[in-house]
Design a protein around this motif. Structure first.
Motif, PDB file in Angstrom:
ATOM      1  N   GLU A  32      29.812   2.263   9.157  1.00  0.00           N
ATOM      2  CA  GLU A  32      28.699   1.379   8.766  1.00  0.00           C
ATOM      3  C   GLU A  32      27.940   0.818   9.949  1.00  0.00           C
ATOM      4  OE1 GLU A  32      28.169  -3.023   6.772  1.00  0.00           O
ATOM      5  OE2 GLU A  32      30.038  -1.946   6.471  1.00  0.00           O
ATOM      6  N   VAL A  33      28.665   0.428  10.988  1.00  0.00           N
ATOM      7  CA  VAL A  33      28.031  -0.329  12.078  1.00  0.00           C
ATOM      8  C   VAL A  33      27.897   0.500  13.343  1.00  0.00           C
ATOM      9  CG1 VAL A  33      28.247  -2.353  13.543  1.00  0.00           C
ATOM     10  CG2 VAL A  33      28.936  -2.491  11.155  1.00  0.00           C
ATOM     11  N   GLY A  34      26.690   0.643  13.825  1.00  0.00           N
ATOM     12  CA  GLY A  34      26.448   1.031  15.212  1.00  0.00           C
ATOM     13  C   GLY A  34      26.583   2.475  15.612  1.00  0.00           C
ATOM     14  N   VAL A  35      27.163   3.355  14.793  1.00  0.00           N
ATOM     15  CA  VAL A  35      27.345   4.747  15.204  1.00  0.00           C
ATOM     16  C   VAL A  35      25.970   5.421  15.288  1.00  0.00           C
ATOM     17  CG1 VAL A  35      28.365   6.945  14.565  1.00  0.00           C
ATOM     18  CG2 VAL A  35      29.634   4.839  14.185  1.00  0.00           C
ATOM     19  N   ASP A  36      25.723   6.139  16.391  1.00  0.00           N
ATOM     20  CA  ASP A  36      24.385   6.641  16.685  1.00  0.00           C
ATOM     21  C   ASP A  36      24.405   8.154  16.883  1.00  0.00           C
ATOM     22  OD1 ASP A  36      21.763   6.850  17.289  1.00  0.00           O
ATOM     23  OD2 ASP A  36      21.831   5.748  19.179  1.00  0.00           O
ATOM     24  N   VAL A  37      23.946   8.898  15.862  1.00  0.00           N
ATOM     25  CA  VAL A  37      23.845  10.358  15.955  1.00  0.00           C
ATOM     26  C   VAL A  37      22.416  10.734  15.542  1.00  0.00           C
ATOM     27  CG1 VAL A  37      24.765  12.578  15.177  1.00  0.00           C
ATOM     28  CG2 VAL A  37      26.292  10.600  15.369  1.00  0.00           C
ATOM     29  N   PRO A  38      21.497  10.869  16.490  1.00  0.00           N
ATOM     30  CA  PRO A  38      20.081  11.099  16.162  1.00  0.00           C
ATOM     31  C   PRO A  38      19.825  12.358  15.344  1.00  0.00           C
ATOM     32  CG  PRO A  38      20.314  10.448  18.465  1.00  0.00           C
ATOM     33  CD  PRO A  38      21.696  10.685  17.943  1.00  0.00           C
ATOM     34  N   ASN A  39      20.712  13.338  15.420  1.00  0.00           N
ATOM     35  CA  ASN A  39      20.488  14.596  14.708  1.00  0.00           C
ATOM     36  C   ASN A  39      20.841  14.506  13.226  1.00  0.00           C
ATOM     37  OD1 ASN A  39      19.736  17.426  14.803  1.00  0.00           O
ATOM     38  ND2 ASN A  39      21.903  17.863  14.420  1.00  0.00           N
ATOM     39  N   GLY A  58      20.962   2.970   7.691  1.00  0.00           N
ATOM     40  CA  GLY A  58      20.494   2.913   9.076  1.00  0.00           C
ATOM     41  C   GLY A  58      21.216   3.836  10.032  1.00  0.00           C
ATOM     42  N   ARG A  59      22.248   4.554   9.557  1.00  0.00           N
ATOM     43  CA  ARG A  59      22.912   5.535  10.434  1.00  0.00           C
ATOM     44  C   ARG A  59      22.050   6.778  10.617  1.00  0.00           C
ATOM     45  NH1 ARG A  59      24.204   2.843  13.170  1.00  0.00           N
ATOM     46  NH2 ARG A  59      23.641   1.111  11.876  1.00  0.00           N
ATOM     47  N   VAL A  60      21.092   6.991   9.682  1.00  0.00           N
ATOM     48  CA  VAL A  60      20.153   8.108   9.862  1.00  0.00           C
ATOM     49  C   VAL A  60      18.782   7.536  10.231  1.00  0.00           C
ATOM     50  CG1 VAL A  60      21.393   9.671   8.326  1.00  0.00           C
ATOM     51  CG2 VAL A  60      19.630   8.177   7.367  1.00  0.00           C
ATOM     52  N   GLY A  61      17.823   8.406  10.458  1.00  0.00           N
ATOM     53  CA  GLY A  61      16.491   7.938  10.845  1.00  0.00           C
ATOM     54  C   GLY A  61      16.402   7.557  12.302  1.00  0.00           C
TER      55      GLY A  61
END
Length: 682
Positions: free
Chosen positions: A538-545, A567-570
């Motif tokens: 839920e919090v903070g994981v960042d995978v731009p693809n 918010g994990r996507v986009g």
């Protein structure tokens, strides 16, 4: 005479046994009994039957027309009915288990009855009966209803509160200064306290409530503002000394351009860091608004001033991600970043703690492991807590006490409506990031039923075939006998079968830390294309693809949590989509799905979440620091709260606040609350 010092047994009729029952409600003094307000009123005013709706509880007055017909069931159960003439109608009155009244119910006698009205049958199911002229008649009144234990009756409580007001009502003090009572035209406190218990009519009850709600909110805000004023006067915080130009160079060297909102907030924080009092600032911003880089700039400034910084986050995945991000940003400056989580080996943990104590680590990122007793700093200057509502008040306080009054920055990606920010965080300065970094595309959101799952799978296949990745979120780890919801283990098996050409990963909170890291790293590197997970991401994981977020059983999550997951996507250049799988069975569930599909604005979603769920559920924990008010409601009384906050701030800022006679009751309140003794507000 101070009513706070008078024990509740001073009220006539309160026996030792009753006093003990009252203590269970927190009532140990006359003041607390008088201030124990009703939460609603029973209306015993006579109603015109032509205006009454079917099923309403009403009070009528009429003349008995017939002898009562009695049916007994066993020794004590009975049903009695009689006709009552209530001009111009004949009403059937039904009384259960009141056979002892039979001899008193004579034709021609006046009677007052209260009960549930059945319009079609012209029938009243009676709950209370009175004969006019009695000494304890309730007819024509609004009677208070209190929240009580089973051992106390409403009748006894009404009588006892009335007795307390008769005995001690004249001693109820005025606590607001004349400038405030005159400003708002409030009734005197003696009158307000009496009328909140015994209003002559609804308008008078509203006036009493308005006065007492303001007073409650004003004193809460007064406590906050007085505490802040005293803390700033003490000037015992860390005054960071650093060159602003050095921080500007750090910001200019970042691999991306800051938004105007980020620049403004960094300026506010740098100003606070240089002051001799403790910074106590809340940084809130929408998902993806860039709070982490703001924290990085603040920690950079603290280190450049010769201090250490600590960043506490709720999960190990997030701690490791933040550590890597900070290391990349700080590498050119020789700043050492450490990690302290529960999964470190004993040797790793011991080395990290020793390095912190000796000052070899400049910034440490960690979970709850940071607040263990043996974790000591050489010179802690700034504490940052991320997703602050996930930490209890005491946990945040323990970390703060590991330095000599370090500055504190608390962050949240759950935008908090002003209603709550002013109430729960009245002692904090609030900075807000409203802008998203340029180039972010709004996430398209759809709500679908479980019967559309095949379409969802086809959509995931299309996106992943194009090189993108997908999250699939489930509310549970494994199957539950009690809950009919999708679980991650079963969904992982289903998706592995549906996508044999892709690698499908599984992530949940019970997995060993190393296994979680391996899965997340594989997902970041696109070695895993579809990730089935619980809300651990839920919090903070960042995978731009990643461009697809599918959430099973979406009605089981709050709006703000759904927004966090979305918010994990986009986060990259490609259009992203969030699919909420839900079969809403009630209007509230439908409304929540509608809100999510209509807006991407986290602040609007937070406002609606607060309306739908209430403040306690909004934070999801009783340790959130939210006050419990006796009368005030954070939503409906927000306008009063804002006035109370402004008035408290203005009063405390006046030079004669601490000496003027009109303000003596306010200073006595602060003394009772130990604010004047320098107690910290947590």
């Amino acid at each position: 005479m101070d009513l706070h010092s008078l024990p509740v047994r001073s009220v006539s009729g309160v026996t030792p046994a009753k006093a003990k029952e009252l203590e269970e409600l927190g009532i140990d003094s006359v003041a607390r009994l008088i201030d124990y307000y009703p939460f609603r009123y029973e209306d015993y005013r006579i109603r015109d039957l032509a205006e009454v709706k079917d099923g309403e509880k009403i009070t009528i007055q009429g003349k008995l027309y017939s002898e009562p017909a009695l049916q007994m069931y066993g020794r004590s159960k009975s049903r009695m009915s009689c006709k009552v003439y209530v001009d111009p109608l004949f009403v059937t009155a039904v009384l259960f288990n009141r056979h002892f009244l039979k001899d008193r119910l004579r034709p021609g006698q006046e009677i007052v009855l209260t009960g549930k009205w059945e319009a079609k049958r012209l029938q009243l199911t009676v709950s209370e009966a009175e004969f006019p002229g009695g000494s304890s008649s309730q007819t024509g009144t609004l009677q208070p209803v209190y929240s009580l234990t089973a051992a106390l009756s409403q009748k006894w409580m009404r009588k006892t509160v009335k007795q307390a007001l008769t005995q001690f009502g004249a001693l109820v003090p005025e606590v607001l200064p004349p400038q405030l009572t005159d400003k708002y035209g409030f009734m005197a406190r003696k009158q307000a306290v009496y009328r909140i218990h015994h209003p002559d009519d609804a308008a008078e009850g509203r006036q009493a409530r308005r006065r007492l709600v303001y007073e409650e909110l004003f004193f809460f805000q007064l406590k906050m503002h007085a505490f802040r004023a005293l803390q700033r006067k003490k000037a015992d915080g860390v005054a960071h000394e650093f060159d602003n130009e050095v921080v500007r160079q750090f910001v200019r060297a970042l691999p991306f351009k800051l938004t105007d909102s980020q620049k403004k907030v960094i300026g506010e924080i740098l100003h606070d860091l240089k002051q001799p009092y403790c910074m106590n600032r809340l940084l809130q911003g929408d998902v993806g608004a860039g709070k982490t880089v703001v924290a990085a700039a603040a920690l950079f400034a603290s280190v450049r001033a010769g201090h250490q910084g600590a960043l506490m986050v709720p999960t190990e995945i997030l701690a490791e991600q933040h550590k890597r991000s900070l290391e990349r940003l700080y590498e050119p400056y020789g700043i050492q970043v450490g990690l302290l989580t529960g999964s470190l080996t004993d040797r790793q943990r011991r080395d990290t703690i020793n390095s912190l104590h000796m000052g070899l680590i400049d910034v440490v990122v960690g979970t709850h492991a940071l607040i263990q007793d043996d974790v000591m700093f050489r010179n802690l200057g700034l504490v940052v807590t991320d997703e602050q509502h996930r930490f209890g008040v005491n946990q945040r306080s323990v970390l703060r006490r590991k330095g000599m009054n370090p500055d504190v920055l608390t962050m949240t990606a759950t935008p908090i409506p002003r209603t709550l920010a002013i109430t729960a965080f009245g002692d904090l300065d609030v900075s807000t990031l409203r802008e998203l970094p340029k180039g972010r595309k709004p996430i398209q959101t759809y709500a679908l039923g479980h019967d559309k799952l095949e379409r969802v799978i086809d959509f995931i296949r299309k996106e992943v075939s194009g090189g993108r990745q997908a999250y699939i979120i489930c509310p549970l780890i494994e199957e539950s006998d009690k809950l009919d919801v999708q679980n991650a283990i079963d969904v992982h098996a289903q998706m592995s079968h549906a996508f044999p050409e892709f690698r499908v990963g599984l992530l949940h909170g019970r997995m060993p830390a190393q296994e979680k890291d391996d899965i997340m790293n594989a997902f970041k590197d696109n070695d895993v294309q579809v990730l089935v997970s619980t809300t651990v991401i839920e919090v903070g994981v960042d995978v731009p693809n990643a461009t697809v977020m599918v959430i099973y059983d979406a009605v089981r999550f709050g709006l703000s949590q759904l927004h966090q997951l979305r918010g994990r996507v986009g986060r990259g250049e490609h259009q992203s989509t969030c699919i909420l799988i839900a079969d809403p069975k009630n209007e509230t569930a439908k409304e929540r799905m509608r809100v999510m599909t209509e807006t991407n604005d986290g602040f609007e979603i937070a406002r609606r979440d607060l309306e739908l769920r209430g403040p306690g559920d909004f934070f999801g924990t009783k340790q959130s620091g939210l006050p419990e008010f006796k009368l005030a409601d954070m939503m409906s009384d927000f306008e009063i709260m804002e006035h109370a906050r402004d008035d408290a701030a203005e009063l405390v800022a006046q030079s004669d606040f601490w000496t003027a006679a009109d303000n003596l009751p306010l200073r006595e309140f602060l003394q009772r609350e130990q604010i004047l003794d320098g107690e910290r507000l947590d």
